[in-house]
Structure formats: C-alpha cells, structure tokens
Write an enzyme that holds these catalytic residues in place. Structure first.
Site, PDB file in Angstrom:
ATOM      1  N   SER A 149       0.866  -1.186   0.000  1.00  0.00           N
ATOM      2  CA  SER A 149       0.000   0.000   0.000  1.00  0.00           C
ATOM      3  C   SER A 149       0.896   1.226   0.000  1.00  0.00           C
ATOM      4  O   SER A 149       2.087   1.128   0.345  1.00  0.00           O
ATOM      5  CB  SER A 149      -0.835  -0.007   1.281  1.00  0.00           C
ATOM      6  OG  SER A 149      -1.491   1.227   1.469  1.00  0.00           O
ATOM      7  N   TYR A 162      -1.522  -0.757  10.559  1.00  0.00           N
ATOM      8  CA  TYR A 162      -1.686  -1.125   9.138  1.00  0.00           C
ATOM      9  C   TYR A 162      -0.366  -0.854   8.405  1.00  0.00           C
ATOM     10  O   TYR A 162       0.129  -1.702   7.658  1.00  0.00           O
ATOM     11  CB  TYR A 162      -2.835  -0.316   8.525  1.00  0.00           C
ATOM     12  CG  TYR A 162      -3.100  -0.628   7.064  1.00  0.00           C
ATOM     13  CD1 TYR A 162      -3.517  -1.896   6.656  1.00  0.00           C
ATOM     14  CD2 TYR A 162      -2.954   0.359   6.084  1.00  0.00           C
ATOM     15  CE1 TYR A 162      -3.762  -2.182   5.312  1.00  0.00           C
ATOM     16  CE2 TYR A 162      -3.204   0.089   4.743  1.00  0.00           C
ATOM     17  CZ  TYR A 162      -3.609  -1.190   4.360  1.00  0.00           C
ATOM     18  OH  TYR A 162      -3.852  -1.459   3.024  1.00  0.00           O
TER      19      TYR A 162
END
Ligand SMILES: NC(=O)c1ccc[n+]([C@@H]2O[C@H](COP(=O)([O-])OP(=O)(O)OC[C@H]3O[C@@H](n4cnc5c(N)ncnc54)[C@H](OP(=O)(O)O)[C@@H]3O)[C@@H](O)[C@H]2O)c1
Length: 252
Positions: A149, A162
């Site tokens: 990401s 995350y």
C-alpha cells in the site's frame, strides 16, 4: 493470438472482492487457470462461474489464510487440482485504522495475522512450487506479487499498525526478491493508493466516520488488476520489482 499466461496456474488470495476478484478475472483472461482463495465461498463461486462462462478454468478454495494449515492447503490444493503453481498473488488484507491509544487490541492482532502471517504462510508453501515452475514451466519464470500500500511507504497518524504490516511486506518482498532472482522467481511489490473496494468498510463506525471525510478520488479495483496483469506478463528477463499507483489527485 496466444494468450501470455496460457498453460500456467495462478493462486489469488482475497479473491472474493475488490482487487483480488478483479485480478483473478484479469489473469484468467490472459489464459491462466486461477485458484480463488477467501472465506466467503458464495462470492468465490460467483466469480468462478463468470470465469468459466468466458471459457476459463477456476478452482474455489474456501480458506482462512490466517490459519497456517488452511493457507498451506490452499497452495497444495491448487497444485494438486490445477497441476502446478506459476503465480501467487498475495492480496488478502485488512485495514483497521484509528488512534493507537485505546485501540481494540484484537484489531491489531487481526491485521498482523492476515497481512503478515497469512501472507507468509502462503509464500512459504508456494516457494518450492514457484521454483519448480521457473525451472520447467511453460514460461520458465514464476511470479509472486505481494500487495502492500502507499501506507507501506508512508506512515501517518492513525494508520500505525496497518502501516507496520505493509512496511513488513515491503521488507520481506525485497529480501525474497534478492534470494530468488537467479532462480527466475520474480517477487514484485504493488503499492496501491485509494481504491474503491470493501477495505475501509471493516472499520468501526466512529473510525469510518472520521476517515470518510478524507475520501477523495479513488481508483477501481480493475486499475490495480491491470498493473498486476502487466507485471506477471512481462518477458522472462524483465522483473517489475515495485509499483506505486495512486489516483491522479492523491497527493500523499
Ligand atoms: N482498497 C484500497 O484503497 C487499498 C489500498 C492499498 C492497498 N490495498 C490492499 O489491497 C489488498 C486487497 O484489498 P481490497 O482493497 O481489495 O479490499 P477488500 O475488498 O476488503 O478485499 C479483501 C479480501 O481479503 C479477503 N480476506 C479477508 N480475511 C481473509 C482471511 N482470513 N483469509 C482469506 N482471505 C481473507 C477477503 O475475503 P473474505 O472476507 O471472503 O475472506 C477479501 O476477498 C489488501 O492487501 C489491501 O491492504 C487496498
């Protein structure tokens, strides 16, 4: 014209929605037989039916890859039932955001279990098969694409754990890339920016409310599937190591 992935087999984790579903369809359209892994069997069956209706081959694997045995079984069933494994798309992931102070610990545990351990279980089980595919497969090259990401490059207030998991995916991918480069097992890292999928919907309502205001332009799952498809269809001597993809208007 011959399709580039004809005769090969790909396993896609998290194939029941979003980027994984779009990627499985894209790889099938390039001629790959696809194994679809996730927990929601009904969604996988729907996608498999669509792929078969287009003349493709699809295998449904109802798996929770946070359980080592199920992750390993997904890889082994792919090889047993589709004959081989040339491509692994390590896509399944979970993004639970919000302040670290008072965060429910189980949210951190779930992200580490899926984004890190689930990915590692699949990678570990797949490596011998990918090596074999690179040695004697139709393309003499194999691929593992790990989905990170933008958060795997930039940590921000509210995305600490995350980001931790995605930074880890990046580190593991680069190390494994070096280890397997001369074996012709290519390891690629894809780092998407905002993409319209179910990912954000798993957040608590209070978090969802606070991140909703930050939603700007978003890509489609198909945009990321295009990128993954590009990576795994390169000729044998070309390895796309890393791809960062943002919606045009996304600044950070
Ligand atoms: N959307 C974005 O903006 C964005 C941006 C950057 C990176 N990413 C990354 O892209 C990847 C795909 O996410 P997405 O955006 O497509 O989100 P998504 O629509 O929520 O898809 C997540 C997938 O993971 C599967 N999954 C969840 N838990 C699982 C488990 N225990 N075992 C097996 N599969 C499991 C889900 O299927 P089941 O629930 O059926 O198991 C689903 O198919 C993730 O790694 C995410 O971090 C997304």
């Amino acid at each position: 014209m011959a399709r580039v992935l004809e005769g090969t087999t790909a396993l896609v984790t998290g194939a029941s929605s979003g980027i994984g579903a779009a990627t499985a369809a894209a790889l099938a359209s390039q001629g790959a037989a696809v194994a679809l892994a996730a927990r929601r069997k009904d969604r996988l069956e729907e996608l498999a039916a669509e792929i078969r209706a287009q003349g493709g081959t699809a295998l449904v694997l109802e798996s929770d890859i946070t359980r080592e045995a199920e992750a390993t079984a997904a890889v082994e069933r792919t090889v047993a039932e589709l004959g081989r494994l040339d491509t692994l798309i390590n896509n399944a992931g979970l993004m639970l955001l919000g302040p670290a102070a008072d965060a429910p610990l189980d949210e951190w545990q779930r992200m580490v279990e899926l984004n890190v351990l689930g990915l590692l279980y699949c990678a570990h089980a797949a490596i011998p098969h990918l090596q074999r595919a690179a040695e004697d497969g139709p393309r003499h090259v194999a691929d593992m694409v790990n989905i990170s990401s933008v958060a795997g490059r930039h940590a921000r207030n509210g995305n600490g754990v995350y980001s931790l998991t995605k930074f880890g995916v990046g580190a593991f991918s680069e190390s494994l890339r070096q280890e397997l480069a001369k074996r012709y097992v290519r390891i690629s890292l894809v780092e998407p920016g905002a993409t319209a999928t179910e990912l954000a919907t798993h957040n608590r309502p209070v978090v969802l409310e606070s991140i909703r205001s930050q939603f700007g332009q978003r890509m489609d799952a198909g945009d990321i599937a295009d990128a993954i498809s590009y990576i795994v269809t390169r000729p044998r001597h070309v390895a796309v190591n890393e791809m960062l993809i943002r919606p045009t208007e996304q600044e950070r």
